[in-house]
Design a protein around this motif. Structure first.
Motif, PDB file in Angstrom:
ATOM      1  N   GLY A 322       0.861  -1.313  -0.094  1.00  0.00           N
ATOM      2  CA  GLY A 322      -0.071   0.004  -0.007  1.00  0.00           C
ATOM      3  C   GLY A 322       0.867   1.501   0.096  1.00  0.00           C
ATOM      4  N   GLU A 323       2.064   1.082   0.139  1.00  0.00           N
ATOM      5  CA  GLU A 323       2.808   2.304   0.298  1.00  0.00           C
ATOM      6  C   GLU A 323       3.685   2.523  -1.102  1.00  0.00           C
ATOM      7  OE1 GLU A 323       7.213   3.679   2.361  1.00  0.00           O
ATOM      8  OE2 GLU A 323       5.733   2.344   3.372  1.00  0.00           O
ATOM      9  N   CYS A 324       4.341   1.559  -1.827  1.00  0.00           N
ATOM     10  CA  CYS A 324       4.981   1.664  -3.098  1.00  0.00           C
ATOM     11  C   CYS A 324       4.142   1.122  -4.240  1.00  0.00           C
ATOM     12  CB  CYS A 324       6.126   1.253  -2.846  1.00  0.00           C
ATOM     13  SG  CYS A 324       6.524  -0.545  -2.786  1.00  0.00           S
ATOM     14  N   GLY A 325       3.325   0.340  -3.865  1.00  0.00           N
ATOM     15  CA  GLY A 325       2.448  -0.470  -5.086  1.00  0.00           C
ATOM     16  C   GLY A 325       3.157  -1.636  -5.328  1.00  0.00           C
ATOM     17  N   GLY A 326       4.302  -2.141  -4.920  1.00  0.00           N
ATOM     18  CA  GLY A 326       5.259  -3.190  -5.251  1.00  0.00           C
ATOM     19  C   GLY A 326       4.693  -4.417  -4.807  1.00  0.00           C
ATOM     20  N   SER A 327       4.924  -5.696  -5.521  1.00  0.00           N
ATOM     21  CA  SER A 327       4.403  -7.073  -5.094  1.00  0.00           C
ATOM     22  C   SER A 327       5.202  -7.414  -4.040  1.00  0.00           C
ATOM     23  CB  SER A 327       4.361  -7.831  -6.374  1.00  0.00           C
ATOM     24  OG  SER A 327       5.859  -7.843  -6.828  1.00  0.00           O
ATOM     25  N   PHE A 328       4.607  -8.525  -3.299  1.00  0.00           N
ATOM     26  CA  PHE A 328       5.616  -8.920  -2.058  1.00  0.00           C
ATOM     27  C   PHE A 328       6.058 -10.309  -2.563  1.00  0.00           C
ATOM     28  CE2 PHE A 328       3.863  -5.949   0.207  1.00  0.00           C
ATOM     29  CZ  PHE A 328       4.008  -6.004   1.816  1.00  0.00           C
ATOM     30  N   LYS A 329       7.110 -10.677  -2.083  1.00  0.00           N
ATOM     31  CA  LYS A 329       7.795 -11.969  -2.268  1.00  0.00           C
ATOM     32  C   LYS A 329       7.983 -12.934  -1.210  1.00  0.00           C
ATOM     33  CE  LYS A 329      11.481 -11.826  -4.752  1.00  0.00           C
ATOM     34  NZ  LYS A 329      12.962 -11.695  -5.404  1.00  0.00           N
ATOM     35  N   ARG A 330       7.974 -13.891  -1.377  1.00  0.00           N
ATOM     36  CA  ARG A 330       7.925 -14.991  -0.299  1.00  0.00           C
ATOM     37  C   ARG A 330       9.319 -15.073   0.462  1.00  0.00           C
ATOM     38  NH1 ARG A 330       8.467 -20.779   0.757  1.00  0.00           N
ATOM     39  NH2 ARG A 330       6.833 -21.552   2.062  1.00  0.00           N
ATOM     40  N   ARG A 331       9.496 -15.268   1.532  1.00  0.00           N
ATOM     41  CA  ARG A 331      10.843 -15.414   2.247  1.00  0.00           C
ATOM     42  C   ARG A 331      10.868 -16.367   3.455  1.00  0.00           C
ATOM     43  NH1 ARG A 331      14.907 -11.577   0.294  1.00  0.00           N
ATOM     44  NH2 ARG A 331      15.824 -11.691   1.853  1.00  0.00           N
ATOM     45  N   THR A 347      10.228  -3.944  -3.211  1.00  0.00           N
ATOM     46  CA  THR A 347      10.869  -2.680  -3.580  1.00  0.00           C
ATOM     47  C   THR A 347      11.808  -2.424  -1.950  1.00  0.00           C
ATOM     48  OG1 THR A 347       9.194  -1.599  -4.642  1.00  0.00           O
ATOM     49  CG2 THR A 347      10.759  -0.271  -3.595  1.00  0.00           C
ATOM     50  N   HIS A 348      11.275  -3.085  -0.920  1.00  0.00           N
ATOM     51  CA  HIS A 348      11.902  -2.883   0.604  1.00  0.00           C
ATOM     52  C   HIS A 348      13.280  -3.735   0.360  1.00  0.00           C
ATOM     53  CE1 HIS A 348      12.233  -2.022   4.783  1.00  0.00           C
ATOM     54  NE2 HIS A 348      12.394  -3.500   4.917  1.00  0.00           N
ATOM     55  N   ILE A 349      12.991  -4.772  -0.033  1.00  0.00           N
ATOM     56  CA  ILE A 349      14.150  -5.772  -0.212  1.00  0.00           C
ATOM     57  C   ILE A 349      15.512  -5.218  -1.045  1.00  0.00           C
ATOM     58  CG2 ILE A 349      14.862  -7.983  -1.117  1.00  0.00           C
ATOM     59  CD1 ILE A 349      11.983  -8.874  -0.588  1.00  0.00           C
ATOM     60  N   GLN A 350      15.079  -4.549  -2.108  1.00  0.00           N
ATOM     61  CA  GLN A 350      16.163  -4.011  -2.952  1.00  0.00           C
ATOM     62  C   GLN A 350      16.536  -2.635  -2.443  1.00  0.00           C
ATOM     63  OE1 GLN A 350      17.401  -5.029  -5.667  1.00  0.00           O
ATOM     64  NE2 GLN A 350      16.079  -6.989  -5.609  1.00  0.00           N
ATOM     65  N   CYS A 355      11.061   2.253   0.254  1.00  0.00           N
ATOM     66  CA  CYS A 355       9.759   1.806   0.795  1.00  0.00           C
ATOM     67  C   CYS A 355      10.152   1.068   2.207  1.00  0.00           C
ATOM     68  CB  CYS A 355       9.180   0.787  -0.160  1.00  0.00           C
ATOM     69  SG  CYS A 355       7.589  -0.109   0.693  1.00  0.00           S
ATOM     70  N   SER A 356       9.217   1.803   3.247  1.00  0.00           N
ATOM     71  CA  SER A 356       9.447   1.286   4.629  1.00  0.00           C
ATOM     72  C   SER A 356       8.755  -0.001   5.006  1.00  0.00           C
ATOM     73  CB  SER A 356       9.359   2.559   5.516  1.00  0.00           C
ATOM     74  OG  SER A 356       8.041   2.959   5.402  1.00  0.00           O
ATOM     75  N   MET A 357       7.900  -0.227   4.119  1.00  0.00           N
ATOM     76  CA  MET A 357       6.908  -1.408   4.713  1.00  0.00           C
ATOM     77  C   MET A 357       7.593  -2.630   5.012  1.00  0.00           C
ATOM     78  SD  MET A 357       3.810  -2.275   4.725  1.00  0.00           S
ATOM     79  CE  MET A 357       2.883  -1.139   3.756  1.00  0.00           C
ATOM     80  N   LEU A 358       7.400  -3.138   6.185  1.00  0.00           N
ATOM     81  CA  LEU A 358       8.216  -4.519   6.735  1.00  0.00           C
ATOM     82  C   LEU A 358       7.272  -5.396   6.701  1.00  0.00           C
ATOM     83  CD1 LEU A 358       9.303  -3.027  10.278  1.00  0.00           C
ATOM     84  CD2 LEU A 358      10.594  -3.190   8.218  1.00  0.00           C
ATOM     85  N   PHE A 359       7.941  -6.618   6.664  1.00  0.00           N
ATOM     86  CA  PHE A 359       7.254  -8.003   6.259  1.00  0.00           C
ATOM     87  C   PHE A 359       6.161  -8.278   7.095  1.00  0.00           C
ATOM     88  CE2 PHE A 359       9.920  -9.185   9.889  1.00  0.00           C
ATOM     89  CZ  PHE A 359       9.176 -10.233  10.512  1.00  0.00           C
ATOM     90  N   ILE A 360       5.269  -9.200   6.598  1.00  0.00           N
ATOM     91  CA  ILE A 360       4.087  -9.869   7.205  1.00  0.00           C
ATOM     92  C   ILE A 360       4.261 -11.218   7.290  1.00  0.00           C
ATOM     93  CG2 ILE A 360       2.565  -7.889   6.944  1.00  0.00           C
ATOM     94  CD1 ILE A 360       1.283  -9.116   4.610  1.00  0.00           C
ATOM     95  N   ASP A 495      -9.393 -11.565  -5.105  1.00  0.00           N
ATOM     96  CA  ASP A 495      -8.542 -11.038  -6.562  1.00  0.00           C
ATOM     97  C   ASP A 495      -7.198 -10.790  -6.131  1.00  0.00           C
ATOM     98  OD1 ASP A 495      -8.392  -9.769  -9.254  1.00  0.00           O
ATOM     99  OD2 ASP A 495      -7.556  -8.207  -7.987  1.00  0.00           O
ATOM    100  N   HIS A 496      -6.710 -10.079  -5.101  1.00  0.00           N
ATOM    101  CA  HIS A 496      -5.471  -9.569  -4.256  1.00  0.00           C
ATOM    102  C   HIS A 496      -5.522  -9.229  -3.058  1.00  0.00           C
ATOM    103  CE1 HIS A 496      -6.666  -5.827  -6.068  1.00  0.00           C
ATOM    104  NE2 HIS A 496      -6.031  -5.333  -5.006  1.00  0.00           N
ATOM    105  N   ILE A 497      -4.695  -9.337  -2.149  1.00  0.00           N
ATOM    106  CA  ILE A 497      -4.403  -8.315  -0.927  1.00  0.00           C
ATOM    107  C   ILE A 497      -3.772  -7.112  -1.068  1.00  0.00           C
ATOM    108  CG2 ILE A 497      -3.426  -8.642   1.522  1.00  0.00           C
ATOM    109  CD1 ILE A 497      -3.715 -11.883   1.019  1.00  0.00           C
ATOM    110  N   ASP A 498      -4.178  -6.197  -0.337  1.00  0.00           N
ATOM    111  CA  ASP A 498      -3.489  -4.808  -0.279  1.00  0.00           C
ATOM    112  C   ASP A 498      -3.252  -4.865   1.230  1.00  0.00           C
ATOM    113  OD1 ASP A 498      -4.154  -3.791  -2.937  1.00  0.00           O
ATOM    114  OD2 ASP A 498      -5.869  -2.856  -2.272  1.00  0.00           O
ATOM    115  N   VAL A 499      -1.549  -4.673   1.528  1.00  0.00           N
ATOM    116  CA  VAL A 499      -0.972  -4.332   2.637  1.00  0.00           C
ATOM    117  C   VAL A 499      -0.908  -2.936   2.905  1.00  0.00           C
ATOM    118  CG1 VAL A 499       0.779  -4.664   4.221  1.00  0.00           C
ATOM    119  CG2 VAL A 499       0.091  -6.425   2.349  1.00  0.00           C
ATOM    120  N   TYR A 500      -1.725  -2.180   4.186  1.00  0.00           N
ATOM    121  CA  TYR A 500      -1.768  -0.959   4.374  1.00  0.00           C
ATOM    122  C   TYR A 500      -0.496  -0.690   5.556  1.00  0.00           C
ATOM    123  CZ  TYR A 500      -6.180  -1.399   2.372  1.00  0.00           C
ATOM    124  OH  TYR A 500      -7.302  -1.840   1.595  1.00  0.00           O
TER     125      TYR A 500
END
Length: 521
Positions: A322-331, A347-350, A355-360, A495-500
């Protein structure tokens, strides 16, 4: 007595006539020396052609080198010309012929119409055709269609020639993979890059995954091809490239009749040339590497080319930041209590500064989905039934009436253009007035058609939402409370999940609703 002298006005002093700002566009389809000489000749021709006229002002020369004429998106200079026309920097455009301008009928007519709406004519020298004085688009459509047919013929001849060279083994592989250079005739090993290729295969054979290998290369400051970063996709592509064994398989991709490129998965014959060039990797190591990759896929139940290969986990490609619009990757993360699966913003990984969004955590997402669906099962009468009724009654009838009204206006527009043509043919109006009015009507008709298409798309979307809402309501009416996450249900309804934030997410349902849930509490 005072005398008054009368001074007559100076005769012939008129304001300077406005000069037409004229630009030229030219193109050659290959990078060969002969074609580039042709381009230089075209450039000189148009510069002289425009500057010799007193009523014309040279507004620039736009030219594309070594670029196909079949698609306008692949010609940056043509797109820059259109942009400058929109910016009112150009009044008139000259080009050699329709085939030089575009070999795609749809693109040609679209570009001509676009410039007509800007009151900017195009002059095609070879056909002696000025779009500012055309009586209709029919002539241009015919000529443009002929140019497209010529392009298809050239393309088919080129394909036949290339295929013959595939068959007899004389095809020249001019674009080298990483680890090789092209000396003008053959692939030759690039010693520095070849060491990296060997490292990639050796690390794979030692058990490392593509992500780990890519991260190691990036950490060591080693650039991939064209100076880019290494990715797992790049690594896997190299590990599957038979050219590192010295062999070469031709026609891995093909071009369809619409000039679109596709991966060849059986539509066309492929040709393998053994010992085509010097090898970097032995066939034994290549085959062992392929076996390791196949084993890993089998362990995960992944079949290459299948949908599951692209989305092997329920949430793959379904979570967005929800911050940068990027997709999430599994880790997989490690903690004192052991390992756990998490989803992280790419984006946060790179770059954490972007992007300051932390993992969930994966288990938090699954619990949130179960909670959300159980709420719907409990309260479907209050939530889903009113929503379904509202979208069923919402706008289908209104949209249908609007489409019918626009179609009526389109019919009137056609009648007006036919009347206009008759008036011009009978001499009641001149060519200039006819062109102006006809262009305005054509532009209006395009607007009507675009509105009709948009309304039909909306109606299709409305029906899709109704069907999805009916499916969800039917499920929640019959189902008991869930006790565990079900990836089939997730794929069916979400359809998808938005992370706020790390505490709040939104499930965007296929029916059009979004349900927010708190996680990690």
């Amino acid at each position: 007595m005072k005398r008054i002298s009368k001074i007559e006005g100076v005769q012939g002093a008129r304001p300077p006539k406005h000069k037409l700002r004229v630009a030229a566009y030219c193109r050659v389809s290959t990078d060969s020396d002969a074609q580039l000489e042709s381009l230089e000749a075209q450039k000189n021709h148009y510069e002289n052609y425009i500057t010799v006229r007193d009523d014309w002002e040279f507004a620039g020369l736009y030219y594309d080198e070594g670029i196909t004429g079949t698609k306008k998106e692949k010609r940056p200079e043509l797109m820059r010309l259109i942009a400058d026309c929109e910016a009112k920097k150009i009044d008139f455009v000259i080009t050699k012929s329709i085939s030089r301008f575009s070999r795609n009928t749809t693109d040609c007519l679209e570009l001509v119409r676009k410039l007509q709406t800007l009151n900017i004519p195009i002059f095609f020298e070879k056909e002696n055709l000025n779009t500012g004085s055309m009586e209709s688009e029919l002539f241009l459509a015919i000529l443009s269609s002929m140019a497209e047919s010529e392009s298809v013929s050239i393309s088919e001849n080129s394909k036949w020639s290339v295929e013959r060279r595939f068959q007899n083994g004389t095809f020249k592989l001019s674009y080298p993979p990483y680890g090789y250079d092209w000396d003008g005739t053959n692939l030759v090993i690039n010693a520095e890059q070849a060491e990296i290729v060997k490292r990639i295969f050796a690390e794979t054979l030692s058990g490392k995954g593509a992500d780990v290998i890519a991260a190691g290369l990036n950490a060591d400051g080693i650039s991939a091809k064209k100076g880019s970063h290494w990715t797992s996709t790049t690594i896997l592509g190299m590990l599957a490239n038979e050219k590192y064994t010295g062999d070469a398989i031709f026609q891995k991709t093909y071009t369809d009749s619409g000039f679109n490129r596709h991966r060849n998965v059986g539509q066309k014959d492929q040709y393998m040339v053994a010992n085509h060039h010097e090898a970097i990797i032995s066939k034994e190591d290549f085959e062992a590497t392929a076996a390791i990759i196949a084993q890993r896929r089998a362990e995960k139940g992944v079949v290459k080319g299948s949908r599951k290969y692209q989305n092997r986990y329920a949430f793959s490609g379904k979570i967005f930041c929800g911050e940068c619009g990027g997709s999430f990757k599994r880790r997989v993360h490690s903690s004192i209590g052991g390992k756990y699966v998490a989803w992280c913003c790419a984006t946060h990984i790179q770059d954490k500064d972007k992007c300051s969004m932390l993992f969930i955590r994966d288990d938090d997402l699954k619990l949130a989905f179960v909670t959300m669906l159980n709420k719907l099962i409990y309260s479907h009468k209050l939530v889903l039934r009113p929503y379904l009724k509202a979208i069923q009654e919402n706008s289908s009838d209104e949209n249908l009436h609007r489409i019918q009204h626009l179609e009526h206006l389109l019919e009137q527009n056609t009648e007006q253009r036919e009347t206009l043509t008759k008036l011009m043919a009978q001499g009641y109006i001149d060519q200039i007035l006819y062109n102006r009015e006809n262009n305005a009507l054509l532009s209006q008709a395009d607007g009507f058609r675009a509105d009709i298409e948009a309304l039909r798309t909306n109606m299709t979307g409305d029906m899709s939402r109704v069907r999805e809402a009916e499916r969800l309501l039917h499920f929640t009416e019959k189902e008991h409370m869930l006790t565990a996450f079900d990836d089939i249900l997730f794929a069916r309804f979400v359809d998808h999940i938005d992370v706020y934030s790390r505490q709040k997410i939104g499930f965007v349902m296929k029916c059009g609703l979004t349900f927010r849930e708190r996680i990690g509490d």
